[in-house]
Write a protein that holds these residues in place. Structure first.
Motif, PDB file in Angstrom:
ATOM      1  N   GLY A  73       0.775  -1.240   0.000  1.00  0.00           N
ATOM      2  CA  GLY A  73       0.000   0.000   0.000  1.00  0.00           C
ATOM      3  C   GLY A  73       0.799   1.279   0.000  1.00  0.00           C
ATOM      4  N   ASP A  74       2.098   1.217  -0.264  1.00  0.00           N
ATOM      5  CA  ASP A  74       2.927   2.426  -0.311  1.00  0.00           C
ATOM      6  C   ASP A  74       2.617   3.186  -1.603  1.00  0.00           C
ATOM      7  N   PRO A  75       2.003   4.383  -1.530  1.00  0.00           N
ATOM      8  CA  PRO A  75       1.588   5.088  -2.749  1.00  0.00           C
ATOM      9  C   PRO A  75       2.756   5.517  -3.629  1.00  0.00           C
ATOM     10  N   GLN A  78       3.801   2.472  -5.503  1.00  0.00           N
ATOM     11  CA  GLN A  78       2.763   2.152  -6.490  1.00  0.00           C
ATOM     12  C   GLN A  78       2.879   3.061  -7.719  1.00  0.00           C
ATOM     13  N   GLN A 104      -4.361   2.562  -7.609  1.00  0.00           N
ATOM     14  CA  GLN A 104      -4.052   2.269  -6.209  1.00  0.00           C
ATOM     15  C   GLN A 104      -3.357   3.462  -5.552  1.00  0.00           C
ATOM     16  N   ALA A 105      -2.378   4.021  -6.239  1.00  0.00           N
ATOM     17  CA  ALA A 105      -1.625   5.150  -5.695  1.00  0.00           C
ATOM     18  C   ALA A 105      -2.507   6.383  -5.536  1.00  0.00           C
ATOM     19  N   GLU A 107      -5.757   6.434  -5.020  1.00  0.00           N
ATOM     20  CA  GLU A 107      -6.649   6.221  -3.881  1.00  0.00           C
ATOM     21  C   GLU A 107      -5.906   6.359  -2.552  1.00  0.00           C
ATOM     22  N   ASN A 108      -4.588   6.143  -2.600  1.00  0.00           N
ATOM     23  CA  ASN A 108      -3.779   6.267  -1.381  1.00  0.00           C
ATOM     24  C   ASN A 108      -3.164   7.657  -1.229  1.00  0.00           C
ATOM     25  N   GLY A 109      -3.570   8.595  -2.096  1.00  0.00           N
ATOM     26  CA  GLY A 109      -3.215   9.986  -1.892  1.00  0.00           C
ATOM     27  C   GLY A 109      -2.006  10.525  -2.615  1.00  0.00           C
ATOM     28  N   ASP A 110      -1.418   9.779  -3.559  1.00  0.00           N
ATOM     29  CA  ASP A 110      -0.260  10.299  -4.294  1.00  0.00           C
ATOM     30  C   ASP A 110      -0.730  11.289  -5.363  1.00  0.00           C
ATOM     31  N   GLN A 114      -2.748  10.718  -8.882  1.00  0.00           N
ATOM     32  CA  GLN A 114      -4.087  11.287  -9.038  1.00  0.00           C
ATOM     33  C   GLN A 114      -4.191  12.047 -10.363  1.00  0.00           C
TER      34      GLN A 114
END
Length: 321
Positions: A73-75, A78, A104-105, A107-110, A114
């Protein structure tokens, strides 16, 4: 199976299935330093080392280090995987895998992911189009400081709210993107500062500054407009020689309007001593590109046969550069 393995299975298995090179080699076969492939002391260090390997061209080592972190889960990891798959670095280009990891990235805030995934959602080529989601991600990336997302979000605001309302809502995003060096944003900002009622005098005074920045960044439309502003004294004093220089830069880069204006500048000796053959050359180039100018037609017909021949030869030579 190969596509899924790039997301879920150990990297060695993925490369075995794909028939790729060994982990310690780059695409060109260069061997990475042995330390790059060793276990790292911390998860953060593993991600940093992955980016270091990527920057030095050790793409397979970068993927080996990034993949476990991405699966956890590391953005940042990813996003790195997405970049590798999108560009085909070290592995075959695979836009399905790139889209998976960008999502994935994101959604994890990168912010970078985005922006990239937002573009994919707008385009609808590798993922199902979703404009609402794309706009949501673009704003998140813009608010997080991504310069290109700031410019794209500003454009969206202007398109959704025509007139001054949209322009002033978008203005902070244009300004942030321009300050970060996005040439398109610098050009847009120059035009807004110059042509929008309600802009402060302080900002109006900076219009030509941003037009120059966009021109120097290589944006040919900005080079054309900056040349016009210099020649006409828009946003500052007149400077014919500098205006001629920037007009020539834009014309040489293929801007058809600039090529037409170069003919005019030579005819009227503006910023230059004037040269009928050079004027003829630029007229021919702009006409070949479809720019219709009857006044220049008359000028060209007034040239001698020898001058017309020289102009044609010069235009042909320019076209073969």
């Amino acid at each position: 199976m190969v596509r899924r393995s790039s997301r879920l299975f150990p990297l060695a298995l993925m490369l075995t299935l794909a028939g790729g090179p060994s982990l310690a080699q780059t695409e060109s076969g260069e061997t990475a330093p042995a330390a790059e492939a060793q276990d790292d002391k911390s998860p953060t260090d593993a991600t940093l080392r992955a980016f270091g390997a990527f920057q030095r061209g050790y793409y397979l080592t970068a993927m080996e280090l990034a993949l476990p972190r991405a699966q956890l889960g590391d953005p940042a990891a990813q996003t790195l995987l997405a970049e590798l798959f999108a560009a085909g670095l070290g592995v075959a280009r695979n836009m399905d895998d790139a889209a998976f990891w960008y999502k994935q990235a994101a959604e994890n805030g990168d912010a970078s992911a985005q922006f990239k995934y937002g573009l994919m959602l707008l385009e609808g080529k590798y993922v199902e189009a979703d404009q609402a989601k794309a706009e949501e991600l673009m704003k998140k990336a813009a608010d997080a400081g991504n310069a290109f997302a700031q410019f794209n979000h500003a454009q969206f605001l202007v398109s959704q709210k025509p007139g001054d309302t949209g322009i002033f809502e978008a203005l902070p995003y244009f300004e942030k993107a321009a300050e970060q060096g996005v040439a398109d944003a610098q050009y847009a900002l120059a035009q807004i500062y110059r042509n929008t009622d309600g802009v402060s005098e302080e900002k109006q005074a900076r219009a030509r500054e941003f037009m120059e920045k966009a021109a120097r960044a290589g944006y040919d439309t900005a080079q054309l407009d900056y040349a016009i502003w210099l020649i006409d004294g828009i946003g500052g004093p007149k400077d014919y020689e500098a205006g001629f220089y920037w007009m020539e830069v834009a014309a040489t880069r293929g801007n058809v309007v600039a090529q037409n204006r170069m003919a005019v500048l030579h005819i009227n000796a503006i910023g230059t001593s004037g040269d009928p053959v050079e004027a003829g050359k630029w007229y021919i180039l702009s006409r070949r590109a479809g720019y219709d100018d009857r006044s220049l037609d008359d000028f060209y017909q007034g040239l001698t046969e020898e001058e017309q021949k020289q102009a044609i030869d010069a235009a042909n030579k320019f076209g073969k550069r």
